[in-house]
Design a protein around this motif. Structure first.
Motif, PDB file in Angstrom:
ATOM      1  N   LYS A   4       1.309  -1.477   0.040  1.00 27.90           N
ATOM      2  CA  LYS A   4       0.811  -0.033  -0.241  1.00 27.90           C
ATOM      3  C   LYS A   4       1.249   1.441  -0.100  1.00 27.90           C
ATOM      4  O   LYS A   4       2.125   1.170   0.259  1.00 27.90           O
ATOM      5  CB  LYS A   4      -1.048  -0.183   1.268  1.00 27.90           C
ATOM      6  N   LYS A  10      -4.033   4.145  -0.732  1.00 28.21           N
ATOM      7  CA  LYS A  10      -4.434   3.317  -2.249  1.00 28.21           C
ATOM      8  C   LYS A  10      -3.167   1.969  -2.543  1.00 28.21           C
ATOM      9  O   LYS A  10      -2.383   1.863  -2.011  1.00 28.21           O
ATOM     10  CB  LYS A  10      -4.417   4.368  -2.583  1.00 28.21           C
ATOM     11  N   SER A  11      -3.547   1.430  -3.325  1.00 28.02           N
ATOM     12  CA  SER A  11      -2.729   0.385  -3.359  1.00 28.02           C
ATOM     13  C   SER A  11      -2.221   0.585  -4.673  1.00 28.02           C
ATOM     14  O   SER A  11      -0.856   0.623  -4.633  1.00 28.02           O
ATOM     15  CB  SER A  11      -3.645  -1.150  -4.664  1.00 28.02           C
ATOM     16  N   ALA A  12      -2.457   1.583  -5.796  1.00 25.42           N
ATOM     17  CA  ALA A  12      -1.075   1.588  -7.300  1.00 25.42           C
ATOM     18  C   ALA A  12      -0.042   2.661  -7.034  1.00 25.42           C
ATOM     19  O   ALA A  12      -0.811   3.818  -6.168  1.00 25.42           O
ATOM     20  CB  ALA A  12      -2.345   1.341  -8.590  1.00 25.42           C
ATOM     21  N   LEU A  20       0.869   4.537  -8.432  1.00 26.51           N
ATOM     22  CA  LEU A  20       0.654   6.135  -9.395  1.00 26.51           C
ATOM     23  C   LEU A  20      -0.022   6.848  -9.303  1.00 26.51           C
ATOM     24  O   LEU A  20      -1.210   6.503  -8.024  1.00 26.51           O
ATOM     25  CB  LEU A  20       0.245   5.110 -11.254  1.00 26.51           C
ATOM     26  N   ASP A  21       0.035   7.790  -9.429  1.00 30.51           N
ATOM     27  CA  ASP A  21      -1.781   9.431  -9.263  1.00 30.51           C
ATOM     28  C   ASP A  21      -1.195   9.251  -7.295  1.00 30.51           C
ATOM     29  O   ASP A  21      -2.359   9.366  -7.232  1.00 30.51           O
ATOM     30  CB  ASP A  21      -3.049   8.648  -9.570  1.00 30.51           C
ATOM     31  N   ASP A  27      -2.920  12.590  -6.725  1.00 31.30           N
ATOM     32  CA  ASP A  27      -5.134  12.593  -6.944  1.00 31.30           C
ATOM     33  C   ASP A  27      -5.587  12.229  -5.676  1.00 31.30           C
ATOM     34  O   ASP A  27      -5.828  11.114  -5.633  1.00 31.30           O
ATOM     35  CB  ASP A  27      -4.664  11.882  -8.768  1.00 31.30           C
ATOM     36  N   ASP A  53      -8.706  11.685  -5.189  1.00 29.33           N
ATOM     37  CA  ASP A  53      -9.877  10.699  -6.310  1.00 29.33           C
ATOM     38  C   ASP A  53      -8.883   9.230  -5.791  1.00 29.33           C
ATOM     39  O   ASP A  53     -10.513   8.268  -6.127  1.00 29.33           O
ATOM     40  CB  ASP A  53      -9.725  11.490  -7.210  1.00 29.33           C
ATOM     41  N   TYR A  54      -7.757   9.105  -6.543  1.00 30.05           N
ATOM     42  CA  TYR A  54      -7.802   7.471  -6.242  1.00 30.05           C
ATOM     43  C   TYR A  54      -6.913   6.898  -5.073  1.00 30.05           C
ATOM     44  O   TYR A  54      -6.658   6.177  -4.999  1.00 30.05           O
ATOM     45  CB  TYR A  54      -6.397   7.498  -7.085  1.00 30.05           C
ATOM     46  N   TYR A  55      -7.126   7.241  -3.886  1.00 31.46           N
ATOM     47  CA  TYR A  55      -7.270   6.719  -2.645  1.00 31.46           C
ATOM     48  C   TYR A  55      -8.976   6.272  -2.108  1.00 31.46           C
ATOM     49  O   TYR A  55      -9.734   6.343  -2.749  1.00 31.46           O
ATOM     50  CB  TYR A  55      -7.194   7.790  -1.546  1.00 31.46           C
ATOM     51  N   SER A  56      -8.543   4.976  -1.847  1.00 32.07           N
ATOM     52  CA  SER A  56      -9.136   4.339  -1.068  1.00 32.07           C
ATOM     53  C   SER A  56     -10.187   4.480   0.044  1.00 32.07           C
ATOM     54  O   SER A  56     -11.212   3.999  -0.029  1.00 32.07           O
ATOM     55  CB  SER A  56      -9.722   2.569  -1.786  1.00 32.07           C
ATOM     56  N   TRP A  72      -9.960   7.064   3.843  1.00 36.90           N
ATOM     57  CA  TRP A  72      -9.898   7.998   4.398  1.00 36.90           C
ATOM     58  C   TRP A  72      -9.225   7.938   5.800  1.00 36.90           C
ATOM     59  O   TRP A  72     -11.098   7.611   6.416  1.00 36.90           O
ATOM     60  CB  TRP A  72     -10.450   9.016   4.058  1.00 36.90           C
TER      61      TRP A  72
END
Length: 124
Positions: free
Chosen positions: A32, A99-101, A103-104, A107, A109-112, A114
């Motif tokens: 992660k 987030k997992s990836a 990348l980004d 941003d 918006d790419y976090y799963s 919070w």
């Protein structure tokens, strides 16, 4: 159940320091990436710093570079944000997210997941 719990916010004078903590649970952190974001009243949520849990590689926004440091404690499953030389413009609610990836990372918006946020107020 994934949980992110921030703590350590408060009121501090300009030039002072604070350390924020984000305790995580319900996650396998090794693959992660953890990020810190902040949101001031009337403004969009903005990237502050991120760290890849497995490698410890870290990134930070230009506005905090040299003043803020992100780190993690594997044994405690906790990520930290050490904030030095604080300025009034650092005043915001600070959130941690995961987030997992890789990348980004900047941003939101790419976090799963919070946390609920912690208020940081820097007085002049």
């Amino acid at each position: 159940q994934v949980q992110l719990v921030e703590s350590g916010g408060g009121l501090v004078q300009a030039g002072g320091s604070l350390t924020l903590s984000c305790a995580t649970s319900g996650l396998t952190l090794n693959m992660k990436n953890l990020g810190w974001f902040r949101q001031a009243p009337g403004k969009e949520r903005e990237f502050v710093a991120a760290i890849a849990w497995r490698t410890g590689n870290a990134w930070s926004a230009d506005s905090v570079k040299g003043r803020f440091t992100i780190s993690r404690d594997n044994d405690k499953s906790t990520v930290y944000l050490q904030m030095n030389s604080l300025k009034p413009e650092d005043t915001a609610v600070y959130y941690c997210a995961v987030k997992s990836a890789l990348l980004d990372l900047r941003d939101p918006d790419y976090y799963s997941y919070w946390g609920q946020g912690t208020q940081v107020t820097v007085s002049p």
